[in-house]
Design a protein around this motif. Sequence first.
Motif, PDB file in Angstrom:
ATOM      1  N   TYR A  60     -40.428  41.328  63.642  1.00 30.58           N
ATOM      2  CA  TYR A  60     -39.618  40.181  63.227  1.00 30.58           C
ATOM      3  C   TYR A  60     -40.467  38.917  63.182  1.00 30.58           C
ATOM      4  CZ  TYR A  60     -35.898  43.460  64.382  1.00 30.58           C
ATOM      5  OH  TYR A  60     -35.088  44.565  64.437  1.00 30.58           O
ATOM      6  N   GLU A  61     -41.393  38.825  64.132  1.00 34.30           N
ATOM      7  CA  GLU A  61     -42.279  37.662  64.147  1.00 34.30           C
ATOM      8  C   GLU A  61     -43.162  37.641  62.899  1.00 34.30           C
ATOM      9  OE1 GLU A  61     -44.280  38.220  67.814  1.00 34.30           O
ATOM     10  OE2 GLU A  61     -42.549  37.679  69.049  1.00 34.30           O
ATOM     11  N   CYS A  76     -41.011  36.413  59.983  1.00 35.38           N
ATOM     12  CA  CYS A  76     -40.785  34.969  60.045  1.00 35.38           C
ATOM     13  C   CYS A  76     -42.040  34.197  59.650  1.00 35.38           C
ATOM     14  CB  CYS A  76     -40.331  34.566  61.445  1.00 35.38           C
ATOM     15  SG  CYS A  76     -38.652  35.109  61.870  1.00 35.38           S
ATOM     16  N   PRO A 103     -38.137  31.669  64.216  1.00 33.99           N
ATOM     17  CA  PRO A 103     -37.121  32.692  64.494  1.00 33.99           C
ATOM     18  C   PRO A 103     -35.693  32.157  64.532  1.00 33.99           C
ATOM     19  CG  PRO A 103     -39.023  33.084  65.860  1.00 33.99           C
ATOM     20  CD  PRO A 103     -39.273  31.775  65.162  1.00 33.99           C
ATOM     21  N   ALA A 125     -33.455  32.151  61.332  1.00 35.20           N
ATOM     22  CA  ALA A 125     -33.131  33.393  60.626  1.00 35.20           C
ATOM     23  C   ALA A 125     -31.961  34.140  61.241  1.00 35.20           C
ATOM     24  CB  ALA A 125     -34.355  34.306  60.614  1.00 35.20           C
ATOM     25  N   VAL A 161     -33.793  34.846  67.090  1.00 39.97           N
ATOM     26  CA  VAL A 161     -33.323  35.394  65.823  1.00 39.97           C
ATOM     27  C   VAL A 161     -31.907  35.904  66.025  1.00 39.97           C
ATOM     28  CG1 VAL A 161     -33.646  37.139  64.039  1.00 39.97           C
ATOM     29  CG2 VAL A 161     -35.635  36.060  65.090  1.00 39.97           C
TER      30      VAL A 161
END
Length: 218
Positions: free
Chosen positions: A158-159, A162, A169, A172, A193
């Motif tokens: 996820y990082e 982003c 984060p 989103a 997030v």
Amino acid sequence: MYKAVLWDFGGVLTTSPFESFNRFEIERNLPKDFIRSINATNPETNAWAQLESSEISIEEFDDKFAQEAAARGHEVRGQEVLTLLSGQIRPEMVKALEIIKQTLKVGCITNNVKSAGEGPGMANTTERATEVANVMALFDTIIESSKTGIRKPDPKIYEIACEEMGIQPNDARNNRTRRSEARLSARIYPANVKRGMVDNVGETTMRYASAGIAANGV
């Protein structure tokens, strides 16, 4: 105010492979959700996890998955499971994606497998591969576990998304379907997030899409 929505692909923008798993289980006289039960056992280190992270080849996965299935009392080869992964595009979800893209950045984070089909969606026909490619073209960023070597729900993936989208984060929202992923990610998911479940499609999804948040159960 959100700046981006991060989407899962399989089971959100396409029909769920779980439906194909269940049909296969009926045909083979296997217990319901047998395949899912194998994938849910040791989910960070099992054959499925290793394949999605490109740690093992499809040939190795075929044997390892068969061993895991045999340990639970039934015969299923890994190659057989891979043929079940390609789902059909959900037009209403694509519409939601198109609406959101008008005002927000959109990214896709997908756990997938190299050489299990054509393209990121692992399509099993050329026609379906074209349909998937048209949907993928809508995204600003696409992150694939098979290319990064990192799979959901590892927070690093996820990082990466982003960072590639140029957002923080807490800018989103993530849409996905898997309850098991939700439980696991509750421990290690990037805290900033926001998470949303997409359990069905239709009017509710479109209502959230119109508001810029395409997720049910928010």
